[in-house]
Design an enzyme around this catalytic site. Structure first.
Site, PDB file in Angstrom:
ATOM      1  N   HIS A 110       0.816  -1.220   0.000  1.00  0.00           N
ATOM      2  CA  HIS A 110       0.000   0.000   0.000  1.00  0.00           C
ATOM      3  C   HIS A 110       0.845   1.263   0.000  1.00  0.00           C
ATOM      4  CE1 HIS A 110      -3.645  -2.358   1.673  1.00  0.00           C
ATOM      5  NE2 HIS A 110      -3.690  -2.246   0.358  1.00  0.00           N
ATOM      6  N   ARG A 160     -21.460   9.444 -22.146  1.00  0.00           N
ATOM      7  CA  ARG A 160     -22.641   8.877 -22.794  1.00  0.00           C
ATOM      8  C   ARG A 160     -22.785   7.443 -22.292  1.00  0.00           C
ATOM      9  NH1 ARG A 160     -19.376  10.939 -26.914  1.00  0.00           N
ATOM     10  NH2 ARG A 160     -20.193  12.860 -27.813  1.00  0.00           N
ATOM     11  N   ARG A 209     -24.706  11.215 -18.480  1.00  0.00           N
ATOM     12  CA  ARG A 209     -26.016  11.434 -19.072  1.00  0.00           C
ATOM     13  C   ARG A 209     -26.796  10.128 -19.048  1.00  0.00           C
ATOM     14  NH1 ARG A 209     -26.021  13.275 -25.202  1.00  0.00           N
ATOM     15  NH2 ARG A 209     -25.519  11.082 -25.554  1.00  0.00           N
ATOM     16  N   GLU A 240     -31.412  20.889 -25.297  1.00  0.00           N
ATOM     17  CA  GLU A 240     -31.404  20.473 -26.708  1.00  0.00           C
ATOM     18  C   GLU A 240     -32.656  20.920 -27.438  1.00  0.00           C
ATOM     19  OE1 GLU A 240     -29.399  16.112 -26.504  1.00  0.00           O
ATOM     20  OE2 GLU A 240     -30.908  16.604 -24.999  1.00  0.00           O
ATOM     21  N   ASN A 242     -25.520  19.876 -30.914  1.00  0.00           N
ATOM     22  CA  ASN A 242     -25.872  19.133 -32.126  1.00  0.00           C
ATOM     23  C   ASN A 242     -27.386  19.038 -32.281  1.00  0.00           C
ATOM     24  OD1 ASN A 242     -23.161  18.799 -31.918  1.00  0.00           O
ATOM     25  ND2 ASN A 242     -23.176  16.560 -31.894  1.00  0.00           N
ATOM     26  N   ASP A 243     -28.048  18.579 -31.216  1.00  0.00           N
ATOM     27  CA  ASP A 243     -29.494  18.474 -31.296  1.00  0.00           C
ATOM     28  C   ASP A 243     -30.161  19.846 -31.293  1.00  0.00           C
ATOM     29  OD1 ASP A 243     -30.299  15.879 -31.763  1.00  0.00           O
ATOM     30  OD2 ASP A 243     -29.997  15.259 -29.672  1.00  0.00           O
ATOM     31  N   ARG A 287     -29.910  16.363 -38.966  1.00  0.00           N
ATOM     32  CA  ARG A 287     -28.457  16.449 -39.129  1.00  0.00           C
ATOM     33  C   ARG A 287     -27.883  15.267 -39.896  1.00  0.00           C
ATOM     34  NH1 ARG A 287     -26.088  13.969 -33.889  1.00  0.00           N
ATOM     35  NH2 ARG A 287     -27.882  13.902 -32.507  1.00  0.00           N
ATOM     36  N   CYS A 336     -21.596  20.753 -24.637  1.00  0.00           N
ATOM     37  CA  CYS A 336     -20.977  19.444 -24.839  1.00  0.00           C
ATOM     38  C   CYS A 336     -21.169  18.923 -26.255  1.00  0.00           C
ATOM     39  CB  CYS A 336     -21.481  18.436 -23.805  1.00  0.00           C
ATOM     40  SG  CYS A 336     -23.211  18.044 -23.974  1.00  0.00           S
TER      41      CYS A 336
END
Lengths: 88, 578
Positions: free
Chosen positions: B190, B297, B333, B431, B454-455, B465, B502
């Site tokens: 240790h 994710r 998420r 989003e 993105n969304d 997209r 993000c």
């Protein structure tokens, strides 16, 4: 009395960290709880007892709980075993 | 000059005078006592002080080292609360009328003998180190010679000792303890794991080190090869001094690119965090110097499996990430499936417009059992680090409240089952335009927001997209998108909560200056983009970017015009940027 057998799959066996968590879980219950390995039996509420067994990978251990909350104790201990990856 | 070979345990090279750490002489002499009850009280007082000290040490370890390493001290604290151990000591005090120190020492000695008799393998030694470390701390207090003050070098030294203990090692400051040499120990003890965490060059298992090295001897520790040179020749000294300098240069360069958190104009940098998709991505994130994980994710767990992943499978995956990030913030998420990511085992009705259909949090509500499993796994994993959880594609306040309520219910159930749960900060992905427009209403209900550009772009621009035929309409850098983002950032700051981006935008050199100008708190990008993002942000002048951002949101144009404007205002001025 509630009894259950476990196969240890973790590579490092029951080393310090999971041992501590098992002891912490067991200590939440009033039942007497023991851990048995190779015919040696220790109090699962004792970290030094658990560490003295030196349980390694692919060992088979038995945990026994005896007392009013024995069922809940075994359920919680099983949960800790699984979440620490000690058993499947 | 003398050369020894030991076991290389922690990388790096050091040269400094030796400081022998022999430990205090805690030899215990048997003493008879009159009042066993008072003696047991004295024992418990010593244990309580030791426990407090270990809690402080554990906190320090959590700060300086990774989570699993710090857990060693939890085991030490558990030893002090071991009912069997304590009972044996108390019994001995009562029955034999001996003092607490002697009783403690005897019980520990018995334990050692028992271990040596029953488990002859090398593991025994390590387990004894932990028990001895704790026992010595208590003994120190019982004998009025506490361990806390035992290390007193105030200049850089090489510590030479018989056997390292975890509680000693964690208190070494790398600026004073340049290297460690010990008689005993192996690579997995240790204490060695701790010296590695502190990046102190260490050689262990060097029999006779303590007896043959004197205080003040010049010692070179080569933690790479296991070599230890005592009183080196001038030539050796010169060679190693050069090697150390080279090491330092390399480290400085790494530090400069990773941890320099001050922008050219001295304002604090926003956080640069990583987007990851697999637990194994953490390595890359850490190597890139990410300040945390901004988006984990969790779909991989669901997409790579033929059945729904169990609570424990999920728990382990989340735990690994939290533990490895060692206290840095991690945002996970909840499953964002549906839309273009369908699961064979969750047979959903065929939808005409999947992106406007039953996906993400909506799908979670229609499959509440699987959602509950994920929430439970997250709450349990939270024990292992600093966890934030966010829900994807929230559209209405009712949805947010429902998700929060479900989480509260699972927390209550776990607590009732005696299963440990940790603190979780709760946030949403921004989003849908509905949330962006009403961001002020949502901001008082969450701990943070993360804008999924993105969304958000696809919904604001009403352009799929993935559809090539409308690809030119999918414009993340359209002023309409930026105006919404500004609304969101403003609403979050009015409510004193942090907000991040993000999506791809967080790594887009045209968008970053605008986001900096809007005061965005965190940029979450793929690990390989992190350094690029950090370099760009460091160069930007905050005041100028505020003006730039204000201009962009009043523009009437398209992505092309925004980009041309940013190019002109930022990138032409600093030509090094590509």
């Amino acid at each position: 009395m509630e009894k259950r057998e476990y196969n240890i799959i973790a590579e490092t066996g029951i080393h310090a960290r999971p041992a501590t968590l098992l002891v912490q879980t067991a200590s939440k219950f009033n039942s007497d709880i023991t851990l048995e390995y190779q015919e040696k039996s220790v109090n699962l509420k004792s970290i030094m007892g658990v560490m003295s067994l030196g349980v390694g990978q692919s060992a088979s251990v038995t945990i026994t709980a005896d007392g009013e909350d024995e069922k809940q104790a075994i359920a919680a201990i099983t949960e800790t075993m699984k979440s620490e990856g000690l058993t499947d | 000059m003398k050369t020894f070979m030991g076991i290389a345990a922690s990388n790096g090279i050091a040269i400094a005078p030796a400081f022998r750490l022999t430990g205090l002489n805690l030899s215990v002499k048997k003493r008879s006592i009159e009042d066993p009850t008072a003696e047991i009280k004295r024992l418990h007082a010593a244990i309580d002080v030791s426990k407090d000290e270990l809690l402080i040490i554990k906190r320090k370890a959590l700060k300086d080292l990774s989570h699993p390493v710090a857990e060693v001290f939890q085991a030490h604290i558990a030893i002090l609360a071991d009912p069997v151990f304590l009972e044996k000591i108390e019994l001995m005090i009562k029955q034999n009328g001996v003092d607490a120190a002697f009783a403690l020492q005897t019980v520990v000695d018995d334990y050692r003998k028992h271990l040596q008799a029953t488990t002859p393998d090398h593991q025994t030694r390590y387990r004894l180190v932990d028990v001895n470390d704790v026992a010595r701390r208590v003994l120190g207090h019982l004998l009025g010679r506490p361990l806390a003050s035992s290390f007193q070098a105030d200049y850089p030294v090489i510590v030479v000792t018989h056997e390292l203990t975890p509680s000693q090692t964690v208190q070494f400051s790398p600026s004073l303890v340049r290297g460690i040499v010990s008689d005993m120990g192996g690579q997995t003890s240790h204490a060695v794991i701790m010296s590695r965490g502190l990046a102190i060059p260490t050689v262990v298992g060097l029999q006779g080190a303590l007896s043959s090295i004197h205080d003040g001897d010049i010692v070179i520790v080569n933690g790479l090869t296991g070599e230890v040179i005592v009183n080196p020749t001038d030539a050796q000294r010169a060679t190693y001094t050069e090697l150390i300098k080279e090491d330092q240069r390399r480290n400085h360069q790494l530090m400069a690119s990773k941890q320099e958190n001050v922008r050219a104009d001295k304002k604090r940098l926003p956080m640069i965090v990583a987007n990851i998709g697999l637990p194994s991505d953490v390595d890359g994130a850490l190597k890139a110097g990410a300040d945390g994980v901004g988006l984990f994710r969790t779909e991989f767990l669901f997409l790579s499996s033929k059945r729904l992943p169990t609570e424990n499978e999920q728990f382990r995956a989340y735990k690994v990430v939290l533990a490895q990030m060692a206290g840095r913030p991690v945002t996970i998420r909840t499953a964002d499936v549906g839309g273009d990511k369908t699961l064979p085992y969750l047979r959903a009705a065929t939808e005409a417009n999947p992106f406007l259909g039953n996906r993400a949090i909506r799908l979670a509500f229609s499959q509440p059992d699987s959602f509950r499993v994920q929430l439970r796994a997250l709450l349990r994993a939270a024990v292992y680090g600093k966890l934030s959880v966010m829900f994807p594609l929230v559209t209405t306040l009712d949805e947010l409240k429902r998700a929060k309520q479900m989480m509260a219910n699972e927390r209550a159930k776990l607590t009732h089952q005696h299963i440990s749960v940790g603190d979780v900060r709760v946030g949403i992905m921004v989003e849908t335009p509905a949330v962006a427009v009403l961001a002020d209403q949502f901001a008082s209900e969450v701990d943070f927001m993360s804008i999924g550009t993105n969304d958000l772009t696809q919904y604001v621009m009403a352009a799929d997209r993935g559809n090539q035929q409308v690809a030119d309409l999918y414009q993340p850098n359209n002023p309409a998108v930026f105006r919404l983002i500004k609304t969101v950032i403003g609403a979050c700051h009015d409510n004193h909560i942090p907000v991040s981006v993000c999506g791809e935008m967080a790594a887009d050199k045209m968008a970053i200056p605008i986001l900096v100008g809007m005061g965005l708190d965190a940029f979450s990008a793929n690990p390989r983009s992190i350094n690029k993002v950090r370099c760009l942000i460091k160069r930007l002048n905050h005041r100028k970017m505020v003006t730039l951002a204000n201009k962009v949101v009043t523009m009437a144009g398209t992505t092309n015009q925004v980009e041309a404007f940013v190019q002109q205002a930022v990138h032409n001025e600093a030509q090094t940027y590509k």
